[in-house]
Design a protein around this motif. Structure first.
Motif, PDB file in Angstrom:
ATOM      1  N   ASN A 176       0.932  -1.284  -0.220  1.00  0.00           N
ATOM      2  CA  ASN A 176      -0.070  -0.047  -0.180  1.00  0.00           C
ATOM      3  C   ASN A 176       0.784   1.172   0.041  1.00  0.00           C
ATOM      4  OD1 ASN A 176      -1.834   2.129   0.857  1.00  0.00           O
ATOM      5  ND2 ASN A 176      -3.446   0.386   1.254  1.00  0.00           N
ATOM      6  N   PRO A 177       0.706   2.074  -0.873  1.00  0.00           N
ATOM      7  CA  PRO A 177       1.378   3.418  -0.974  1.00  0.00           C
ATOM      8  C   PRO A 177       1.275   4.565   0.207  1.00  0.00           C
ATOM      9  CG  PRO A 177      -0.453   3.484  -2.428  1.00  0.00           C
ATOM     10  CD  PRO A 177      -0.545   2.298  -1.918  1.00  0.00           C
ATOM     11  N   PHE A 178       0.419   3.950   1.036  1.00  0.00           N
ATOM     12  CA  PHE A 178       0.049   4.838   2.401  1.00  0.00           C
ATOM     13  C   PHE A 178       0.569   4.151   3.621  1.00  0.00           C
ATOM     14  CE2 PHE A 178      -2.527   6.410  -0.978  1.00  0.00           C
ATOM     15  CZ  PHE A 178      -2.483   7.897  -1.096  1.00  0.00           C
ATOM     16  N   GLU A 179       0.696   4.746   4.619  1.00  0.00           N
ATOM     17  CA  GLU A 179       1.042   4.235   5.781  1.00  0.00           C
ATOM     18  C   GLU A 179       0.546   5.027   7.027  1.00  0.00           C
ATOM     19  OE1 GLU A 179       5.351   4.145   6.635  1.00  0.00           O
ATOM     20  OE2 GLU A 179       5.476   6.246   5.854  1.00  0.00           O
ATOM     21  N   PHE A 180       0.543   4.306   8.130  1.00  0.00           N
ATOM     22  CA  PHE A 180       0.029   4.935   9.473  1.00  0.00           C
ATOM     23  C   PHE A 180       1.047   6.011   9.892  1.00  0.00           C
ATOM     24  CE2 PHE A 180      -2.190   1.020  10.391  1.00  0.00           C
ATOM     25  CZ  PHE A 180      -3.713   1.496  10.193  1.00  0.00           C
ATOM     26  N   PHE A 193     -10.291  15.348  27.802  1.00  0.00           N
ATOM     27  CA  PHE A 193     -10.529  14.364  26.764  1.00  0.00           C
ATOM     28  C   PHE A 193     -10.028  14.439  25.352  1.00  0.00           C
ATOM     29  CE2 PHE A 193     -13.245  12.302  23.536  1.00  0.00           C
ATOM     30  CZ  PHE A 193     -12.973  10.888  23.782  1.00  0.00           C
ATOM     31  N   ASP A 194      -9.049  13.758  24.875  1.00  0.00           N
ATOM     32  CA  ASP A 194      -8.356  14.106  23.833  1.00  0.00           C
ATOM     33  C   ASP A 194      -8.344  12.991  22.852  1.00  0.00           C
ATOM     34  OD1 ASP A 194      -4.985  14.467  22.628  1.00  0.00           O
ATOM     35  OD2 ASP A 194      -6.644  15.821  22.193  1.00  0.00           O
ATOM     36  N   SER A 195      -8.184  11.764  23.413  1.00  0.00           N
ATOM     37  CA  SER A 195      -8.324  10.451  22.410  1.00  0.00           C
ATOM     38  C   SER A 195      -6.904  10.348  21.807  1.00  0.00           C
ATOM     39  CB  SER A 195      -9.610  10.560  21.345  1.00  0.00           C
ATOM     40  OG  SER A 195      -9.691   9.062  20.797  1.00  0.00           O
ATOM     41  N   TYR A 196      -6.585   9.369  21.111  1.00  0.00           N
ATOM     42  CA  TYR A 196      -5.716   9.211  20.171  1.00  0.00           C
ATOM     43  C   TYR A 196      -5.913   9.541  18.644  1.00  0.00           C
ATOM     44  CZ  TYR A 196      -5.196   5.687  23.984  1.00  0.00           C
ATOM     45  OH  TYR A 196      -5.186   5.062  25.200  1.00  0.00           O
ATOM     46  N   GLU A 197      -4.778   9.997  18.153  1.00  0.00           N
ATOM     47  CA  GLU A 197      -4.888  10.409  16.872  1.00  0.00           C
ATOM     48  C   GLU A 197      -3.971   9.803  15.813  1.00  0.00           C
ATOM     49  OE1 GLU A 197      -4.408  14.555  14.227  1.00  0.00           O
ATOM     50  OE2 GLU A 197      -4.211  14.498  16.478  1.00  0.00           O
ATOM     51  N   ILE A 198      -4.531   8.992  14.788  1.00  0.00           N
ATOM     52  CA  ILE A 198      -3.484   8.137  13.806  1.00  0.00           C
ATOM     53  C   ILE A 198      -4.314   8.599  12.393  1.00  0.00           C
ATOM     54  CG2 ILE A 198      -3.236   6.000  12.827  1.00  0.00           C
ATOM     55  CD1 ILE A 198      -3.622   4.813  15.587  1.00  0.00           C
ATOM     56  N   ASN A 199      -3.002   9.057  11.696  1.00  0.00           N
ATOM     57  CA  ASN A 199      -3.370   9.577  10.409  1.00  0.00           C
ATOM     58  C   ASN A 199      -2.898   8.716   9.446  1.00  0.00           C
ATOM     59  OD1 ASN A 199      -4.406  11.794  11.490  1.00  0.00           O
ATOM     60  ND2 ASN A 199      -2.527  12.954  11.661  1.00  0.00           N
ATOM     61  N   LEU A 367      -3.352   1.300  18.022  1.00  0.00           N
ATOM     62  CA  LEU A 367      -2.048   1.770  18.594  1.00  0.00           C
ATOM     63  C   LEU A 367      -1.214   0.856  18.818  1.00  0.00           C
ATOM     64  CD1 LEU A 367      -0.689   4.645  18.947  1.00  0.00           C
ATOM     65  CD2 LEU A 367      -1.312   4.701  21.090  1.00  0.00           C
ATOM     66  N   THR A 368      -1.395   0.009  19.605  1.00  0.00           N
ATOM     67  CA  THR A 368      -0.373  -1.006  20.031  1.00  0.00           C
ATOM     68  C   THR A 368       0.008  -1.630  18.942  1.00  0.00           C
ATOM     69  OG1 THR A 368      -1.668  -1.111  22.054  1.00  0.00           O
ATOM     70  CG2 THR A 368      -0.210  -3.147  21.406  1.00  0.00           C
ATOM     71  N   GLY A 369      -0.811  -2.270  17.920  1.00  0.00           N
ATOM     72  CA  GLY A 369      -0.090  -2.940  16.857  1.00  0.00           C
ATOM     73  C   GLY A 369       0.659  -2.175  15.845  1.00  0.00           C
ATOM     74  N   ILE A 370       0.314  -0.850  15.768  1.00  0.00           N
ATOM     75  CA  ILE A 370       1.233   0.182  14.968  1.00  0.00           C
ATOM     76  C   ILE A 370       2.533   0.266  15.722  1.00  0.00           C
ATOM     77  CG2 ILE A 370       1.460   2.257  13.978  1.00  0.00           C
ATOM     78  CD1 ILE A 370      -1.589   2.528  14.050  1.00  0.00           C
ATOM     79  N   TYR A 401      -9.698   1.924  10.463  1.00  0.00           N
ATOM     80  CA  TYR A 401      -8.863   1.111   9.507  1.00  0.00           C
ATOM     81  C   TYR A 401      -8.792  -0.280   9.559  1.00  0.00           C
ATOM     82  CZ  TYR A 401      -7.128   5.938  10.159  1.00  0.00           C
ATOM     83  OH  TYR A 401      -7.083   7.373   9.984  1.00  0.00           O
ATOM     84  N   LEU A 402      -8.733  -0.803   8.415  1.00  0.00           N
ATOM     85  CA  LEU A 402      -8.549  -2.300   8.186  1.00  0.00           C
ATOM     86  C   LEU A 402      -6.927  -2.543   7.828  1.00  0.00           C
ATOM     87  CD1 LEU A 402     -11.162  -2.986   5.453  1.00  0.00           C
ATOM     88  CD2 LEU A 402     -11.393  -3.236   8.162  1.00  0.00           C
TER      89      LEU A 402
END
Length: 425
Positions: A176-180, A193-199, A367-370, A401-402
């Motif tokens: 995949n040409p994109f990544e986390f 309260f801010d939560s996690y942020e993954i782009n 997040l843990t997996g990344i 995400y998948l």
């Protein structure tokens, strides 16, 4: 028992092919282990020194702070310096010359001296041909048999030992040409309260095509003395089954032929008989495998061998489709059919209702997996619904995400994205 143990520790050091087993050392002797080789290559040659270890320890002990040098019969001395614990490299590059005797001299940090017998480099014999042919192994499995044919018209060198380095191409099947990109790995920021942020961002490094290299570990010997015509004959260097992932795309093998002396051949033959047996206690007559290195000032045993050899090399390339045009490619070593959707936020339910959130924040399987490198971005989860802003009670189990196993998407998990200088398509 101590002699048997010394042999096992040496085999583990050289080959890494002894099956681990539970045992305790009844009587232990601290023995110097020497791995020394000198060839006709113009380079900084290496010598590895270590000490035998107890069976229950199973850890190689480097022999540091030793004085190591090689002397030839013409009066030249080649000093070695320790670059990493137990690894000594010659100060300058040099090559073993034909018809010149060489001796290895070692003085340990406690003043003990060791010396090898004089070794002379055999005549260099060039490799005539390396090729691959479709054959079947002892179990009837089809594959590619890589063989070497060596011409020795003058019969000056009769004994050979072979090694190889194989390099093969890896193509990530679900690249995949994109990544986390982990923009925020903290759930709480400044108490709010801010939560996690993954782009998701575009990749900046090659991750589709990689290369990996493996070296041989088995002892492969050839004896041309029995051949009246001076031919060493066909030597089998490697067998690869047709379902071996290494030949899925493009494969290369660098064959190394060492012309060795009769004594060196005999030593490796004895070593092979020990290391190839599954149980050295019952399959062979155990005892001390004597090499050509001895202590000068005591009857201390020394394990190892000072080898002086003539090296010839030949590189060979092949493609899977050239030999098996009708077959499907060998299976990828990782199961890539499984697609997961790990939650961005996963709350633990509280016994009295609601969810448990400590000062660190809730769990995030995504997040843990990344961060652990086990998963990579595959696609947007179309079934995911963005959580409303200012949500008092976040929704647990939402997965934006998948993902698939990293190896399926990013080839760097299995090799290097840097193409070797020798590589030819």
């Amino acid at each position: 028992m101590k002699l048997i143990f010394c042999i096992i520790s040496f085999f583990s050091f050289l080959q890494g092919c002894i099956e681990p087993f539970e045992a305790e050392t009844q009587d232990f002797e601290n023995v110097l282990v020497v791995d020394a080789r000198l060839t006709n290559e113009e380079k900084r040659h290496e010598i590895v020194l270590s000490r035998s270890y107890r069976l229950e320890e199973g850890v190689t002990v480097p022999e540091s702070n030793a004085s190591v040098q090689i002397m030839d019969e013409t009066g030249n001395t080649y000093r070695y310096i320790e670059e990493t614990p137990g690894l000594y490299k010659s100060v300058s590059a040099f090559a073993a010359q034909p018809n010149v005797g060489y001796e290895l001299l070692i003085t340990s940090k406690d003043g003990k001296s060791y010396k090898s017998e004089t070794a002379v480099r055999p005549t260099k014999i060039e490799i005539k041909e390396v090729k691959a042919e479709i054959e079947f192994d002892d179990l009837g499995k089809e594959g590619l048999q890589i063989t070497l044919v060596n011409e020795n018209p003058n019969a000056e060198a009769k004994f050979f030992r072979y090694e190889f380095e194989e390099t093969y191409k890896i193509i990530a099947p679900y690249y995949n040409p994109f990544e986390f990109e982990v923009a925020d790995s903290l759930y709480f920021a400044q108490g709010d309260f801010d939560s996690y942020e993954i782009n998701i961002i575009a990749r900046t490094e090659e991750a589709r095509t990689c290369y990996t290299t493996n070296a041989s570990t088995d002892i492969n010997l050839s004896d041309s003395e029995r051949n009246m015509d001076g031919q060493s004959g066909k030597t089998i260097v490697r067998f690869l089954r047709s379902d071996d992932f290494a030949i899925s795309h493009r494969y290369s093998i660098l064959v190394k032929q060492f012309a060795i002396t009769s004594d060196t051949h005999g030593y490796y033959s004895s070593l092979e008989s020990f290391s190839s047996s599954q149980n050295v206690f019952s399959n062979v007559q155990t005892g001390f495998l004597s090499g050509n290195i001895a202590a000068l000032d005591s009857d201390e045993l020394v394990l190892g061998y000072f080898e002086v050899a003539s090296l010839s090399t030949e590189r060979y390339f092949l493609n899977f489709t050239d030999f098996f045009p009708e077959k499907t490619l060998p299976p990828f070593p990782i199961n890539c059919e499984t697609t997961q959707a790990p939650p961005l936020v996963s709350f633990n339910p509280h016994l009295d209702g609601g969810f448990v959130v400590d000062e660190v924040g809730p769990e995030s399987p995504l997040l843990t997996g990344i961060l652990s490198g086990t998963i990579a971005y595959h696609a947007i989860n179309e079934e995911y619904e963005e959580q409303p802003e200012n949500l008092v009670q976040p929704i647990a189990g939402e997965a934006p995400y998948l993902v698939k196993s990293t190896e399926c998407i990013d080839c760097r998990a299995l090799g290097s994205n840097i193409k070797p200088e020798f590589w030819i398509e």
